[in-house]
Design a protein around this motif. Sequence first.
Motif, short mmCIF file in Angstrom:
data_model
loop_
_atom_site.label_atom_id
_atom_site.label_comp_id
_atom_site.label_asym_id
_atom_site.label_seq_id
_atom_site.Cartn_x
_atom_site.Cartn_y
_atom_site.Cartn_z
N VAL A 222 0.99 -1.33 0.21
CA VAL A 222 0.08 0.14 0.13
C VAL A 222 1.42 1.01 -0.15
N LYS A 223 0.52 2.63 -0.30
CA LYS A 223 1.55 3.21 -0.75
C LYS A 223 0.80 4.56 -0.22
N LEU A 224 1.12 4.94 0.79
CA LEU A 224 -0.21 5.82 1.76
C LEU A 224 0.92 7.54 1.60
N TYR A 225 0.20 8.26 0.58
CA TYR A 225 0.66 9.39 0.51
C TYR A 225 0.29 10.97 1.23
N LEU A 226 0.81 11.06 2.18
CA LEU A 226 0.50 12.33 3.32
C LEU A 226 0.73 14.00 2.36
N GLN A 227 -0.20 14.75 2.10
CA GLN A 227 0.19 15.94 1.91
C GLN A 227 -0.53 17.32 2.48
N PHE A 228 0.99 17.95 2.85
CA PHE A 228 -0.14 19.33 3.72
C PHE A 228 -0.10 20.63 3.05
N GLY A 229 -1.59 20.90 3.40
CA GLY A 229 -2.61 21.85 2.56
C GLY A 229 -1.86 23.34 2.24
N ALA B 266 3.82 6.76 6.16
CA ALA B 266 3.23 7.60 5.30
C ALA B 266 4.40 7.77 4.12
N GLU B 267 4.86 8.18 3.46
CA GLU B 267 5.18 9.02 2.94
C GLU B 267 5.23 10.73 2.33
N ILE B 268 5.83 12.06 3.01
CA ILE B 268 5.36 12.67 3.05
C ILE B 268 5.40 13.72 1.39
N LEU B 269 4.16 14.61 1.57
CA LEU B 269 4.73 15.30 -0.15
C LEU B 269 4.32 16.93 0.60
N ASP B 270 5.24 18.36 -0.51
CA ASP B 270 4.85 19.10 0.10
C ASP B 270 4.38 19.80 -0.35
#
Length: 66
Positions: free
Chosen positions: A22-29, A51-55
């Motif tokens: 599973v790929k879990l992407y978490l992106q900040f607003g 979780a993979e963090i996205l800017d």
Amino acid sequence: MDMYAAVFEAASKKGLKVHPDVKLYLQFGSQKIKEYAETQGYVDLFREVGAEILDPSCGACIKAGP
């Protein structure tokens, strides 16, 4: 971010992580939300559970919108 952190912290305490398939992407607003998450120690927790963090960025920039 507080709700994500509560769920991830509960999972972490049980030794759970995101399944390898599973790929879990978490992106900040926004940068402000990212800074908040960093000061709360959430970013390390998110990464710890897998979780993979996205800017912060717009959906179109990551091809997630029209």
